[in-house]
Design a protein around this motif. Structure first.
Motif, short mmCIF file in Angstrom:
data_model
loop_
_atom_site.label_atom_id
_atom_site.label_comp_id
_atom_site.label_asym_id
_atom_site.label_seq_id
_atom_site.Cartn_x
_atom_site.Cartn_y
_atom_site.Cartn_z
N ARG A 273 53.65 21.26 44.05
CA ARG A 273 52.47 20.56 44.56
C ARG A 273 52.13 19.36 43.68
N GLU A 274 52.25 19.53 42.37
CA GLU A 274 51.95 18.43 41.45
C GLU A 274 52.99 17.32 41.56
N ILE A 275 54.23 17.70 41.84
CA ILE A 275 55.27 16.68 42.05
C ILE A 275 54.95 15.86 43.29
N GLU A 276 54.53 16.52 44.36
CA GLU A 276 54.18 15.80 45.58
C GLU A 276 52.99 14.87 45.35
N ASP A 277 52.02 15.32 44.55
CA ASP A 277 50.88 14.45 44.22
C ASP A 277 51.35 13.22 43.46
N GLU A 278 52.29 13.41 42.54
CA GLU A 278 52.83 12.28 41.78
C GLU A 278 53.56 11.30 42.70
N LEU A 279 54.32 11.83 43.64
CA LEU A 279 55.02 10.96 44.58
C LEU A 279 54.04 10.21 45.47
N ALA A 280 52.96 10.87 45.86
CA ALA A 280 51.94 10.19 46.67
C ALA A 280 51.37 9.00 45.91
N ASP A 281 51.14 9.18 44.61
CA ASP A 281 50.64 8.07 43.80
C ASP A 281 51.67 6.94 43.73
N GLN A 282 52.94 7.31 43.54
CA GLN A 282 53.98 6.29 43.44
C GLN A 282 54.17 5.53 44.75
N LEU A 283 53.98 6.23 45.87
CA LEU A 283 54.16 5.59 47.18
C LEU A 283 52.86 5.01 47.72
N ASP A 284 51.77 5.16 46.95
CA ASP A 284 50.46 4.61 47.32
C ASP A 284 50.02 5.14 48.69
N THR A 285 50.01 6.47 48.81
CA THR A 285 49.57 7.11 50.04
C THR A 285 48.73 8.33 49.69
N ASP A 286 47.94 8.81 50.65
CA ASP A 286 47.08 9.96 50.38
C ASP A 286 47.88 11.23 50.12
N GLU A 287 48.93 11.42 50.88
CA GLU A 287 49.79 12.58 50.70
C GLU A 287 51.17 12.28 51.26
N VAL A 288 52.15 13.02 50.77
CA VAL A 288 53.50 12.86 51.28
C VAL A 288 53.87 14.06 52.13
N VAL A 289 54.79 13.83 53.05
CA VAL A 289 55.34 14.90 53.88
C VAL A 289 56.83 14.99 53.57
N VAL A 290 57.25 16.17 53.14
CA VAL A 290 58.63 16.36 52.68
C VAL A 290 59.46 16.98 53.79
N GLU A 291 60.61 16.38 54.03
CA GLU A 291 61.57 16.90 55.01
C GLU A 291 62.79 17.42 54.26
N GLU A 292 63.14 18.69 54.49
CA GLU A 292 64.33 19.26 53.87
C GLU A 292 65.57 18.81 54.64
N PHE A 293 66.43 18.08 53.97
CA PHE A 293 67.67 17.64 54.59
C PHE A 293 68.73 18.73 54.41
N GLU A 294 69.39 19.06 55.50
CA GLU A 294 70.42 20.09 55.49
C GLU A 294 71.77 19.44 55.78
N PRO A 295 72.86 20.06 55.34
CA PRO A 295 74.18 19.50 55.66
C PRO A 295 74.43 19.53 57.16
N GLU A 296 75.19 18.59 57.63
CA GLU A 296 75.46 18.51 59.06
C GLU A 296 76.51 19.51 59.50
N ARG A 297 77.20 20.14 58.54
CA ARG A 297 78.10 21.24 58.88
C ARG A 297 77.59 22.48 58.15
N PRO A 298 77.84 23.69 58.70
CA PRO A 298 77.28 24.90 58.09
C PRO A 298 77.77 25.10 56.66
N LEU A 299 76.86 25.51 55.80
CA LEU A 299 77.23 25.85 54.43
C LEU A 299 77.76 27.28 54.36
N MET A 300 78.61 27.54 53.39
CA MET A 300 78.98 28.92 53.11
C MET A 300 77.75 29.62 52.52
N ALA A 301 77.79 30.93 52.54
CA ALA A 301 76.63 31.68 52.05
C ALA A 301 76.27 31.24 50.64
N ARG A 302 74.97 30.97 50.44
CA ARG A 302 74.50 30.56 49.12
C ARG A 302 73.57 31.64 48.57
#
Length: 331
Positions: A273-302
């Motif tokens: 949460r504190e990292i997101e607050d820091e990013l919001a300050d760096q991007l000059d916005t009230d809050e950031v919305v994080v999108e988890e990027f996944e590989p376009e092909r299936p991963l083996m079990a992690r």
């Protein structure tokens, strides 16, 4: 709090759904008094669903719901995600998948910053450096954050980011290299096995477990380790702005997050949460919305870090097979 972008997206989807429903009813049904009318109702419902899907896609394009991409590096790092050389190691992270995700985030006009989640004891050297380079060339703020373990190759990767965050109890460090081989020559002699050499090049079979190492071979293998270590120190020194001698003085130790912060191996201690607050300050916005990027092909079990990752970090660091001869090189 609902951001204006989310409101616009919702309004677009609702308007699209209403428009689809009106068109569907006008075209296919007024009152379902017959089987034909009932079929019209079903077609109308299908039309509404298609309209909602289309409106959602339009809304995602016009009013993106995210501005930060998160890419995860979890488990030992390898080129293709094959299991590590140790039988107890978790499934490895495919470096090519991670690089593809970072590059895709960099090409996404909606993404303004990158969060690189590190929960890894390390892995193969070149794949780790490929991920570091991908993070370094990302056009925007980059923050690496250690969850449980950011050791060896994980720290190598973090040196390509603008900042490194960790928790108080995160394991950080292990900036070093180790080579190992199994010496099975005595066992082979006891069971009646002999080693016959057919090779072109004096050092082609250096490290073969079925024969004793000669002094020249030992010096040769040690030189490979020294070269990898020099490269590791250089990457960390350049990326983390640390003196090479200071890095060497750590002697590949691991540190808990609080001590790593005191030594300036970590920039900040904090929660997600504190990292997101820091990013919001760096991007000059009230809050950031994080999108988890996944590989376009299936991963083996992690497998998550847990006890296996901690034990692997303590005992192995980066684990990679130097070649097929049985000499294992880890940093």
């Amino acid at each position: 709090m609902i951001g204006s972008g989310n409101v616009d997206r919702l309004a677009t989807v609702v308007l699209g759904g209403i428009a689809s429903a009106v068109v569907a009813i006008a075209l296919f049904v007024v009152y379902p008094e017959t089987l034909t009318d009932l079929l019209g109702v079903l077609i109308a419902i299908a039309t509404v669903l298609v309209g909602l899907r289309f409106a959602g896609n339009v809304a995602d394009s016009l009013f993106p719901a995210y501005d930060v991409a998160e890419v995860a590096v979890e488990g030992p790092i390898s080129r293709d995600g094959g299991g590590g050389p140790l039988p107890t190691s978790p499934g490895a992270t495919p470096a090519d998948d991670v690089v593809e995700q970072i590059d895709r985030a960099d090409d996404d006009d909606n993404v303004r910053a990158l969060l690189l989640k590190l929960n890894t004891p390390g892995g193969e050297v070149v794949p780790s450096d490929d991920i570091r380079l991908a993070a370094k060339r990302f056009d925007g703020p980059t923050i690496a954050y250690a969850t449980d373990v950011c050791a060896s190759g994980g720290y190598w990767i973090a040196s390509g980011c603008d900042e490194l965050w960790a928790r108080d109890g995160s394991i950080v460090g292990s900036i070093g290299v180790i080579g190992s081989r199994v010496n099975a020559s005595d066992l082979a002699e006891k069971v009646g096995l002999s080693y016959e050499r057919f090779a072109a090049g004096d050092y082609k079979d250096a490290g073969t477990p079925l024969k004793e190492l000669e002094e020249e071979e030992r010096e040769y293998l040690q030189s490979l380790i020294d070269d990898y270590y020099d490269t590791f120190v250089e990457r960390v020194s350049d990326g983390r702005d640390l003196e090479p001698e200071f890095i060497r003085d750590t002697e590949a130790r691991i540190y808990l997050g609080e001590e790593a912060y005191d030594m300036e191996l970590v920039d900040h201690l904090g929660t997600r949460r504190e990292i997101e607050d820091e990013l919001a300050d760096q991007l000059d916005t009230d809050e950031v919305v994080v999108e988890e990027f996944e590989p376009e092909r299936p991963l083996m079990a992690r497998v998550g870090a847990g006890a296996q990752s901690v034990a692997y970090a303590l005992g192995a660091g980066i684990a990679g097979v130097a070649d097929e001869r049985g000499f294992r090189l880890r940093t």
